[in-house]
Design a protein around this motif. Structure first.
Motif, mmCIF file in Angstrom:
data_model
loop_
_atom_site.group_PDB
_atom_site.id
_atom_site.type_symbol
_atom_site.label_atom_id
_atom_site.label_comp_id
_atom_site.label_asym_id
_atom_site.label_seq_id
_atom_site.Cartn_x
_atom_site.Cartn_y
_atom_site.Cartn_z
ATOM 1 N N LYS A 1 -1.427 37.928 -10.501
ATOM 2 C CA LYS A 1 -2.424 36.961 -10.534
ATOM 3 C C LYS A 1 -2.249 36.491 -9.965
ATOM 4 C CE LYS A 1 -4.126 38.910 -15.175
ATOM 5 N NZ LYS A 1 -3.410 39.093 -16.237
ATOM 6 N N ALA A 2 -2.854 35.644 -8.045
ATOM 7 C CA ALA A 2 -2.166 34.633 -8.137
ATOM 8 C C ALA A 2 -3.734 33.634 -7.846
ATOM 9 C CB ALA A 2 -1.369 34.896 -7.127
ATOM 10 N N LYS A 3 -3.797 32.291 -7.238
ATOM 11 C CA LYS A 3 -4.749 31.423 -7.206
ATOM 12 C C LYS A 3 -5.030 31.647 -5.212
ATOM 13 C CE LYS A 3 -4.772 28.019 -10.653
ATOM 14 N NZ LYS A 3 -4.028 27.379 -11.504
ATOM 15 N N ILE A 4 -4.115 31.300 -4.654
ATOM 16 C CA ILE A 4 -4.444 31.786 -3.657
ATOM 17 C C ILE A 4 -3.187 32.089 -3.413
ATOM 18 C CG2 ILE A 4 -4.137 30.093 -1.208
ATOM 19 C CD1 ILE A 4 -5.242 27.534 -2.557
ATOM 20 N N ILE A 5 -3.108 33.422 -1.953
ATOM 21 C CA ILE A 5 -2.389 33.695 -0.576
ATOM 22 C C ILE A 5 -2.321 33.342 0.820
ATOM 23 C CG2 ILE A 5 -1.005 36.246 -0.997
ATOM 24 C CD1 ILE A 5 -1.263 36.868 -3.064
ATOM 25 N N ARG A 6 -1.345 33.152 1.060
ATOM 26 C CA ARG A 6 -1.656 32.450 2.616
ATOM 27 C C ARG A 6 -0.805 33.101 3.619
ATOM 28 N NH1 ARG A 6 -1.618 27.370 0.553
ATOM 29 N NH2 ARG A 6 -4.040 26.764 0.528
ATOM 30 N N GLY A 7 -0.587 34.271 5.097
ATOM 31 C CA GLY A 7 0.145 34.965 5.592
ATOM 32 C C GLY A 7 -0.359 35.092 6.476
ATOM 33 N N ASN A 8 0.468 36.164 7.323
ATOM 34 C CA ASN A 8 0.341 36.585 8.349
ATOM 35 C C ASN A 8 -0.155 37.893 8.019
ATOM 36 O OD1 ASN A 8 2.178 34.103 9.633
ATOM 37 N ND2 ASN A 8 2.947 35.421 11.346
ATOM 38 N N ASN A 9 0.381 38.986 7.289
ATOM 39 C CA ASN A 9 0.385 40.340 6.863
ATOM 40 C C ASN A 9 0.373 40.734 5.816
ATOM 41 O OD1 ASN A 9 0.015 41.138 10.084
ATOM 42 N ND2 ASN A 9 2.395 41.140 10.112
ATOM 43 N N ILE A 10 -0.984 41.102 5.290
ATOM 44 C CA ILE A 10 -1.051 40.583 3.374
ATOM 45 C C ILE A 10 -0.983 42.018 3.430
ATOM 46 C CG2 ILE A 10 -2.049 39.711 1.403
ATOM 47 C CD1 ILE A 10 -2.090 37.124 3.068
ATOM 48 N N GLU A 11 -1.053 42.646 2.423
ATOM 49 C CA GLU A 11 -0.956 44.274 1.598
ATOM 50 C C GLU A 11 -1.169 43.876 -0.060
ATOM 51 O OE1 GLU A 11 0.857 47.618 3.713
ATOM 52 O OE2 GLU A 11 -0.424 48.871 1.550
ATOM 53 N N LEU A 12 -2.563 44.566 0.038
ATOM 54 C CA LEU A 12 -2.396 44.678 -1.916
ATOM 55 C C LEU A 12 -2.431 45.801 -2.398
ATOM 56 C CD1 LEU A 12 -4.999 41.545 -2.224
ATOM 57 C CD2 LEU A 12 -2.697 41.244 -2.598
ATOM 58 N N GLY A 13 -0.884 45.949 -3.639
ATOM 59 C CA GLY A 13 -1.680 47.483 -3.887
ATOM 60 C C GLY A 13 -2.875 47.468 -5.200
ATOM 61 N N PRO A 14 -2.556 48.538 -6.109
ATOM 62 C CA PRO A 14 -2.884 47.819 -7.237
ATOM 63 C C PRO A 14 -2.670 46.875 -8.322
ATOM 64 C CG PRO A 14 -1.856 49.598 -7.632
ATOM 65 C CD PRO A 14 -1.360 49.342 -6.023
ATOM 66 N N GLY A 15 -3.702 46.583 -9.462
ATOM 67 C CA GLY A 15 -3.764 45.564 -10.090
ATOM 68 C C GLY A 15 -3.393 44.605 -10.100
ATOM 69 N N CYS A 16 -4.140 43.668 -8.752
ATOM 70 C CA CYS A 16 -3.712 42.113 -8.262
ATOM 71 C C CYS A 16 -5.254 41.764 -8.595
ATOM 72 C CB CYS A 16 -3.174 42.335 -7.020
ATOM 73 S SG CYS A 16 -1.829 42.412 -6.291
ATOM 74 N N GLU A 17 -4.881 40.532 -8.633
ATOM 75 C CA GLU A 17 -6.315 39.344 -8.894
ATOM 76 C C GLU A 17 -6.238 38.179 -8.654
ATOM 77 O OE1 GLU A 17 -7.190 39.347 -13.174
ATOM 78 O OE2 GLU A 17 -6.600 40.820 -13.607
ATOM 79 N N ILE A 18 -6.898 38.227 -7.206
ATOM 80 C CA ILE A 18 -6.581 37.118 -6.558
ATOM 81 C C ILE A 18 -7.800 36.601 -6.503
ATOM 82 C CG2 ILE A 18 -5.622 36.428 -4.347
ATOM 83 C CD1 ILE A 18 -3.732 37.933 -5.647
ATOM 84 N N GLU A 19 -7.318 35.022 -5.913
ATOM 85 C CA GLU A 19 -8.790 34.346 -5.867
ATOM 86 C C GLU A 19 -8.848 34.100 -4.446
ATOM 87 O OE1 GLU A 19 -9.490 30.457 -7.974
ATOM 88 O OE2 GLU A 19 -8.986 31.950 -10.070
ATOM 89 N N LEU A 20 -8.043 33.289 -3.798
ATOM 90 C CA LEU A 20 -8.978 33.354 -2.262
ATOM 91 C C LEU A 20 -6.733 33.822 -1.642
ATOM 92 C CD1 LEU A 20 -9.895 32.044 0.152
ATOM 93 C CD2 LEU A 20 -8.646 29.861 -0.610
ATOM 94 N N ILE A 21 -7.829 34.601 -0.472
ATOM 95 C CA ILE A 21 -6.918 35.017 0.053
ATOM 96 C C ILE A 21 -6.848 34.636 1.769
ATOM 97 C CG2 ILE A 21 -5.740 37.050 1.961
ATOM 98 C CD1 ILE A 21 -5.710 38.614 -1.050
ATOM 99 N N GLU A 22 -6.005 34.124 2.653
ATOM 100 C CA GLU A 22 -6.442 33.003 3.583
ATOM 101 C C GLU A 22 -4.789 33.829 4.423
ATOM 102 O OE1 GLU A 22 -7.444 28.810 2.833
ATOM 103 O OE2 GLU A 22 -5.755 29.203 3.758
ATOM 104 N N TYR A 23 -5.443 34.965 5.475
ATOM 105 C CA TYR A 23 -4.477 35.590 6.270
ATOM 106 C C TYR A 23 -4.679 35.132 7.963
ATOM 107 C CZ TYR A 23 -8.121 39.385 7.469
ATOM 108 O OH TYR A 23 -9.352 39.446 8.298
ATOM 109 N N LYS A 24 -3.926 35.814 9.112
ATOM 110 C CA LYS A 24 -3.484 35.195 10.038
ATOM 111 C C LYS A 24 -3.882 37.184 10.825
ATOM 112 C CE LYS A 24 -1.266 32.523 13.031
ATOM 113 N NZ LYS A 24 0.214 31.937 13.008
ATOM 114 N N ASP A 25 -3.278 38.001 10.692
ATOM 115 C CA ASP A 25 -2.810 39.142 11.643
ATOM 116 C C ASP A 25 -3.953 40.290 11.196
ATOM 117 O OD1 ASP A 25 -1.705 37.572 13.493
ATOM 118 O OD2 ASP A 25 0.123 37.798 13.075
ATOM 119 N N SER A 26 -3.278 40.491 9.462
ATOM 120 C CA SER A 26 -3.387 41.692 8.847
ATOM 121 C C SER A 26 -3.540 41.828 7.301
ATOM 122 C CB SER A 26 -3.189 42.533 8.964
ATOM 123 O OG SER A 26 -1.373 42.839 8.576
#
Lengths: 226, 207
Positions: A186-211
């Motif tokens: 559970k996170a408010k913000i995730i920032r990164g180049n390559n982001i992959e989310l598996g089961p059970g994630c609760e995210i408010e905002l994702i900022e990605y660069k490549d994938s």
């Protein structure tokens, strides 16, 4: 540190004022009432350090509390460890529980179990296998992997005690890194180049660069490419 | 003392580095902890940096990281003093400080054969101020005495040297960083120097 020839050995129960040692070996219960500097520290049982700890290798089987800051090249923990101040370490492998009240710097951090970090978790390579509720204020690094991979015995026990998955997740404000794979986070913000989310994630905002990839069981409010 | 800030996101875009790199450099202490300024914005907590200094630092790291290891670089950029001794000929030969300053020092403090890092730092600062034409010899004595007496008290912590002049009378002081300092309007701040920055410059010169 290198030219010191004294060893500190406590078997049973004892205390020391601290100082410089070649090796520190505690079997049973030991209390160190000041700063300690050594090459190797090995604790089997319990140990409390009231000052700062500086060592090349630290091995803890049992429990250990450090009230001051901790600096080491290698740390191996099986059991539980409490740090009241900042921790800087090269490689750390931990099975069990870690509690850190300051910031935590590690080049490599492999953990199986649960942790609570009040400050920033800064690690080059971070690999977490969650076995319980974990928390960190912020996580930053190059490669971040969080999985919930209960072992067979744990899985059955867990099912007996709690309905599956009850609060076994990682809670944090921000995760920033290059390669990120997350499960049950559970996170408010995730920032990164390559982001992959598996089961059970609760995210408010994702900022990605490549994938960006997402499991169908992940809940994401908003995502955008930077 | 400047309030010009840059957000982490803008910084990464501008300098074309990744989060991983930024965090690695932070771990290696290439970027000091106090530059990470946490502020709450409408998107939650954001991290800001003092713009000018972080851009300069990242430029420096990117330029130098091919030549030396990150650990050496961290050592060079850290405000800790180096342990070394140099004699006056070597200092002049290697163009670290000018002969004028060394002569001035010897004239004031008596004959000195070897200079440790701390003394070289003081000479470097004086040299710089002389070259900028900000001070004269008498004022240099004030600064030299100030540094010799008080700089060791900071124990390696960062501080700022401020040189002021009011109605032709000059004075100087050291303040710890970050702090705000205000003078009355008749006072002119002739120069303010960040000591860690001077240490950095000097280390690069010596290396």
């Amino acid at each position: 540190m290198d030219n010191c020839i004294n060893n500190l050995i406590i078997k049973g129960s004892g205390n020391s004022t601290g100082g410089n040692f070649k090796t520190v070996n505690i079997k049973g219960n030991g209390e160190i009432e000041g700063n300690i500097e050594c090459n190797n520290m090995k604790v089997e049982g319990g140990c409390t350090v009231y000052g700062n700890l500086e060592a090349k290798t630290v091995e803890i089987k049992g429990s250990c509390t450090v009230k001051g800051s901790c600096q080491a090249t290698d740390i191996d923990i099986q059991g539980s460890a409490d740090f009241d101040d900042d921790v800087s370490v090269g490689d750390i492998i931990a099975k069990g529980r870690i509690n850190i009240n300051g910031n935590f710097n590690a080049e490599k951090f492999h953990m199986e179990g649960a942790f609570k970090i009040r400050g920033l978790l800064n690690s080059g390579e971070l690999e977490l296998k969650l076995h319980g509720p974990s928390e960190a204020r912020e996580i930053g690094g190059e490669k971040i992997t969080v999985k919930r991979e209960a072992r067979f015995i744990f899985k059955r026990l867990e099912k007996l005690i709690t309905p599956y998955g009850f609060n076994t997740c990682l809670i944090t404000d921000i995760i920033e890194g290059d390669e990120i794979y997350l499960e049950y986070t559970k996170a408010k913000i995730i920032r990164g180049n390559n982001i992959e989310l598996g089961p059970g994630c609760e995210i408010e905002l994702i900022e990605y660069k490549d994938s960006y990839k997402q499991d169908e069981n992940a809940v994401v409010n908003n995502y955008k490419k930077m | 003392m400047k309030s010009d800030l840059i957000s982490k996101k803008d910084l990464l875009e501008l300098t074309e580095i990744s989060y991983g790199q930024l965090y690695r450099w932070k771990r290696k202490n290439l970027i000091p902890e106090e530059w990470f300024i946490r502020k709450s914005t409408f998107t939650g907590q954001e991290t800001f940096f003092p713009k000018e200094r972080i851009l300069e630092r990242i430029g420096k790291i990117k330029n130098m990281k091919g030549d030396i290891s990150l650990d050496d670089l961290a050592n060079m950029l850290s405000p800790n003093l180096m342990k070394l001794l140099m004699n006056s000929e070597k200092l002049v030969d290697r163009n670290i400080v000018s002969k004028t300053v060394i002569d001035f020092y010897i004239q004031e403090k008596g004959k000195t054969d070897e200079f440790d890092f701390e003394k070289i730092l003081y000479l470097h600062i004086l040299d710089k101020l002389f070259k900028l034409g900000k001070i004269n010899f008498e004022e240099a004595i004030i600064i030299l005495n100030l540094l010799e007496e008080n700089y060791p008290k900071y124990n390696g912590k960062n501080c700022q040297l401020i040189f002021i002049r009011k109605l032709g009378i000059s004075s100087s002081c050291l303040v710890s960083e970050p702090s705000e300092i205000h003078f009355e309007s008749n006072t002119n701040i002739i120069e303010s120097l960040n000591i860690s920055k001077q240490i950095e410059e000097l280390k690069i010169k010596i290396a």
